[in-house]
Design a protein around this motif. Structure first.
Motif, PDB file in Angstrom:
ATOM      1  N   VAL A 152       0.842  -1.201   0.000  1.00  0.00           N
ATOM      2  CA  VAL A 152       0.000   0.000   0.000  1.00  0.00           C
ATOM      3  C   VAL A 152       0.874   1.248   0.000  1.00  0.00           C
ATOM      4  CG1 VAL A 152      -1.599   1.393   1.387  1.00  0.00           C
ATOM      5  CG2 VAL A 152      -2.022  -1.051   1.067  1.00  0.00           C
ATOM      6  N   GLU A 153       1.902   1.253   0.840  1.00  0.00           N
ATOM      7  CA  GLU A 153       2.799   2.406   0.903  1.00  0.00           C
ATOM      8  C   GLU A 153       3.547   2.599  -0.412  1.00  0.00           C
ATOM      9  OE1 GLU A 153       3.352   4.758   3.207  1.00  0.00           O
ATOM     10  OE2 GLU A 153       1.784   3.969   4.521  1.00  0.00           O
ATOM     11  N   SER A 154       3.941   1.505  -1.038  1.00  0.00           N
ATOM     12  CA  SER A 154       4.632   1.595  -2.322  1.00  0.00           C
ATOM     13  C   SER A 154       3.728   2.229  -3.376  1.00  0.00           C
ATOM     14  CB  SER A 154       5.068   0.200  -2.770  1.00  0.00           C
ATOM     15  OG  SER A 154       5.702   0.248  -4.034  1.00  0.00           O
ATOM     16  N   LEU A 155       2.461   1.853  -3.380  1.00  0.00           N
ATOM     17  CA  LEU A 155       1.509   2.428  -4.321  1.00  0.00           C
ATOM     18  C   LEU A 155       1.242   3.899  -4.012  1.00  0.00           C
ATOM     19  CD1 LEU A 155      -0.990  -0.556  -4.557  1.00  0.00           C
ATOM     20  CD2 LEU A 155       0.330   0.394  -6.455  1.00  0.00           C
ATOM     21  N   MET A 156       1.140   4.236  -2.721  1.00  0.00           N
ATOM     22  CA  MET A 156       0.926   5.632  -2.343  1.00  0.00           C
ATOM     23  C   MET A 156       2.092   6.497  -2.810  1.00  0.00           C
ATOM     24  SD  MET A 156      -0.689   5.413   1.533  1.00  0.00           S
ATOM     25  CE  MET A 156      -0.805   7.200   1.691  1.00  0.00           C
ATOM     26  N   LYS A 157       3.301   6.005  -2.615  1.00  0.00           N
ATOM     27  CA  LYS A 157       4.489   6.750  -3.037  1.00  0.00           C
ATOM     28  C   LYS A 157       4.511   6.926  -4.550  1.00  0.00           C
ATOM     29  CE  LYS A 157       9.541   6.744  -2.744  1.00  0.00           C
ATOM     30  NZ  LYS A 157      10.732   6.020  -2.218  1.00  0.00           N
ATOM     31  N   ARG A 158       4.179   5.861  -5.259  1.00  0.00           N
ATOM     32  CA  ARG A 158       4.165   5.936  -6.716  1.00  0.00           C
ATOM     33  C   ARG A 158       3.093   6.903  -7.204  1.00  0.00           C
ATOM     34  NH1 ARG A 158       1.830   1.467 -10.803  1.00  0.00           N
ATOM     35  NH2 ARG A 158      -0.031   2.511 -10.040  1.00  0.00           N
ATOM     36  N   ASN A 159       1.908   6.827  -6.610  1.00  0.00           N
ATOM     37  CA  ASN A 159       0.818   7.708  -7.016  1.00  0.00           C
ATOM     38  C   ASN A 159       1.132   9.170  -6.709  1.00  0.00           C
ATOM     39  OD1 ASN A 159      -0.827   5.615  -7.982  1.00  0.00           O
ATOM     40  ND2 ASN A 159      -1.721   5.233  -5.974  1.00  0.00           N
ATOM     41  N   PHE A 160       1.754   9.402  -5.554  1.00  0.00           N
ATOM     42  CA  PHE A 160       2.172  10.753  -5.200  1.00  0.00           C
ATOM     43  C   PHE A 160       3.172  11.283  -6.230  1.00  0.00           C
ATOM     44  CE2 PHE A 160       5.477  13.371  -3.126  1.00  0.00           C
ATOM     45  CZ  PHE A 160       4.714  14.476  -2.781  1.00  0.00           C
ATOM     46  N   GLY A 161       4.149  10.455  -6.586  1.00  0.00           N
ATOM     47  CA  GLY A 161       5.155  10.862  -7.564  1.00  0.00           C
ATOM     48  C   GLY A 161       4.556  11.172  -8.923  1.00  0.00           C
ATOM     49  N   LYS A 162       3.539  10.409  -9.301  1.00  0.00           N
ATOM     50  CA  LYS A 162       2.908  10.635 -10.602  1.00  0.00           C
ATOM     51  C   LYS A 162       2.210  11.988 -10.648  1.00  0.00           C
ATOM     52  CE  LYS A 162      -0.160   8.419 -13.960  1.00  0.00           C
ATOM     53  NZ  LYS A 162      -0.951   7.199 -14.275  1.00  0.00           N
ATOM     54  N   ILE A 163       1.513  12.334  -9.579  1.00  0.00           N
ATOM     55  CA  ILE A 163       0.822  13.623  -9.552  1.00  0.00           C
ATOM     56  C   ILE A 163       1.823  14.769  -9.485  1.00  0.00           C
ATOM     57  CG2 ILE A 163      -0.654  15.121  -8.139  1.00  0.00           C
ATOM     58  CD1 ILE A 163      -2.399  12.745  -7.564  1.00  0.00           C
ATOM     59  N   GLN A 164       2.889  14.603  -8.705  1.00  0.00           N
ATOM     60  CA  GLN A 164       3.905  15.648  -8.632  1.00  0.00           C
ATOM     61  C   GLN A 164       4.556  15.878  -9.992  1.00  0.00           C
ATOM     62  OE1 GLN A 164       2.673  16.733  -5.639  1.00  0.00           O
ATOM     63  NE2 GLN A 164       4.726  17.598  -5.560  1.00  0.00           N
ATOM     64  N   GLU A 165       4.850  14.790 -10.681  1.00  0.00           N
ATOM     65  CA  GLU A 165       5.454  14.899 -12.018  1.00  0.00           C
ATOM     66  C   GLU A 165       4.513  15.605 -12.982  1.00  0.00           C
ATOM     67  OE1 GLU A 165       7.234  11.975 -15.539  1.00  0.00           O
ATOM     68  OE2 GLU A 165       6.595  11.139 -13.614  1.00  0.00           O
ATOM     69  N   MET A 166       3.228  15.278 -12.899  1.00  0.00           N
ATOM     70  CA  MET A 166       2.242  15.915 -13.762  1.00  0.00           C
ATOM     71  C   MET A 166       2.146  17.408 -13.469  1.00  0.00           C
ATOM     72  SD  MET A 166      -1.828  15.050 -14.067  1.00  0.00           S
ATOM     73  CE  MET A 166      -2.069  15.562 -12.346  1.00  0.00           C
ATOM     74  N   ARG A 167       2.193  17.768 -12.188  1.00  0.00           N
ATOM     75  CA  ARG A 167       2.130  19.179 -11.819  1.00  0.00           C
ATOM     76  C   ARG A 167       3.347  19.943 -12.325  1.00  0.00           C
ATOM     77  NH1 ARG A 167      -0.215  19.886  -5.629  1.00  0.00           N
ATOM     78  NH2 ARG A 167      -2.395  19.384  -6.113  1.00  0.00           N
ATOM     79  N   GLU A 168       4.505  19.322 -12.222  1.00  0.00           N
ATOM     80  CA  GLU A 168       5.729  19.956 -12.711  1.00  0.00           C
ATOM     81  C   GLU A 168       5.677  20.166 -14.213  1.00  0.00           C
ATOM     82  OE1 GLU A 168       8.878  17.474 -11.356  1.00  0.00           O
ATOM     83  OE2 GLU A 168       8.596  17.988  -9.229  1.00  0.00           O
ATOM     84  N   GLN A 169       5.162  19.183 -14.932  1.00  0.00           N
ATOM     85  CA  GLN A 169       5.049  19.310 -16.375  1.00  0.00           C
ATOM     86  C   GLN A 169       4.074  20.412 -16.752  1.00  0.00           C
ATOM     87  OE1 GLN A 169       3.922  15.375 -17.657  1.00  0.00           O
ATOM     88  NE2 GLN A 169       6.025  14.612 -17.648  1.00  0.00           N
ATOM     89  N   ASN A 170       2.944  20.468 -16.051  1.00  0.00           N
ATOM     90  CA  ASN A 170       1.967  21.510 -16.314  1.00  0.00           C
ATOM     91  C   ASN A 170       2.527  22.893 -16.013  1.00  0.00           C
ATOM     92  OD1 ASN A 170       0.091  19.579 -17.062  1.00  0.00           O
ATOM     93  ND2 ASN A 170      -0.929  19.526 -15.068  1.00  0.00           N
ATOM     94  N   GLY A 171       3.344  22.975 -14.948  1.00  0.00           N
ATOM     95  CA  GLY A 171       3.961  24.246 -14.586  1.00  0.00           C
ATOM     96  C   GLY A 171       4.967  24.683 -15.626  1.00  0.00           C
ATOM     97  N   ALA A 172       5.730  23.722 -16.152  1.00  0.00           N
ATOM     98  CA  ALA A 172       6.724  24.030 -17.180  1.00  0.00           C
ATOM     99  C   ALA A 172       6.046  24.479 -18.465  1.00  0.00           C
ATOM    100  CB  ALA A 172       7.593  22.800 -17.435  1.00  0.00           C
ATOM    101  N   GLU A 173       4.934  23.846 -18.798  1.00  0.00           N
ATOM    102  CA  GLU A 173       4.212  24.214 -20.017  1.00  0.00           C
ATOM    103  C   GLU A 173       3.589  25.593 -19.893  1.00  0.00           C
ATOM    104  OE1 GLU A 173       1.411  21.119 -20.616  1.00  0.00           O
ATOM    105  OE2 GLU A 173       2.921  19.610 -21.157  1.00  0.00           O
ATOM    106  N   ALA A 174       3.105  25.894 -18.689  1.00  0.00           N
ATOM    107  CA  ALA A 174       2.490  27.202 -18.460  1.00  0.00           C
ATOM    108  C   ALA A 174       3.519  28.327 -18.542  1.00  0.00           C
ATOM    109  CB  ALA A 174       1.791  27.227 -17.103  1.00  0.00           C
ATOM    110  N   ALA A 175       4.752  28.003 -18.075  1.00  0.00           N
ATOM    111  CA  ALA A 175       5.819  29.003 -18.106  1.00  0.00           C
ATOM    112  C   ALA A 175       6.299  29.255 -19.530  1.00  0.00           C
ATOM    113  CB  ALA A 175       6.971  28.526 -17.242  1.00  0.00           C
TER     114      ALA A 175
END
Length: 221
Positions: free
Chosen positions: A198-221
């Motif tokens: 469960v913790e492994s999945l939580m960490k992976r899911n957290f990383g996926k959303i963070q990566e998506m946010r970073e990409q969206n931020g880079a595109e917006a910039a």
């Protein structure tokens, strides 16, 4: 955060200053009138203070969610329905993002935990139990069998309520603490493989959303 707090204080202080000037600028008022004006000023000041409190909520001032291994499961992520849905795409759980976002807010349970448990227990929504019984959490019926639900949404509602009331509530009958390891003590007999997965999945899911946010931020910039 500090700027927001300072601004709130400035609004409150300014309100009190204006009210004080308004009262002292009428020296010829009778005692009764002065008392009435003072009470009115105090009521208005309280109204201004309340408005400021409602504007500068804890949510507006809180820091972004950060995943912590074996952390408190009542700490919510604040992720949007769209962000959570990206974790469920191309799986048997697709379409439940908005529902998990809602359950996080109404039940006070970390959405990454709810989703990760469902992903693990249901094989990402593809197990026979998930497909035939809409049971996404491996939830037993107390008679050596498993519960059936009309819809997947009904299962999410039931599981979120069960976890909130019995596992994460200090007065709950299965309460052992607020981490995935604590919950596992009664949810699945303390299985180490369960809570570590469960913790492994939580960490992976957290990383996926963070990566998506970073990409969206880079595109917006």
């Amino acid at each position: 955060m500090k700027k927001a707090v300072m601004k709130a204080c400035q609004v409150v202080c300014t309100g009190f200053l204006v009210l004080a000037i308004g009262v002292t600028a009428l020296p010829h008022a009778s005692a009764a009138e002065s008392t009435e004006m003072q009470e009115s000023a105090e009521a208005l000041a309280e109204s201004i203070t309340q408005a400021v409190i409602e504007t500068f909520t804890d949510e507006a001032l809180s820091a972004p969610y950060e995943y912590a291994p074996y952390g408190d499961l009542t700490v919510i992520t604040g992720y949007t329905a769209e962000e959570l849905e990206t974790l469920l795409e191309d799986s048997g759980l697709e379409g439940l993002g908005a529902y998990y976002a809602d359950k996080e807010q109404t039940h006070g349970i970390n959405a990454l935990f709810l989703i990760s448990v469902a992903q693990l227990e249901s094989g990402f929504g593809n197990s026979s139990l998930a497909r035939n019984c809409n049971n996404l959490g491996g939830i037993k019926n107390g008679n050596d069998g498993y519960m059936e639900f009309p819809t997947k949404q009904d299962c999410v509602e039931y599981q979120a309520t069960l976890l909130r009331d019995d596992y994460l509530n200090e007065n709950g009958k299965y309460y052992r603490g607020k981490t995935s390891k604590d919950v596992s003590q009664n949810y699945c007999g303390g299985s180490e493989s369960w809570y570590t997965q469960v913790e492994s999945l939580m960490k992976r899911n957290f990383g996926k959303i963070q990566e998506m946010r970073e990409q969206n931020g880079a595109e917006a910039a």
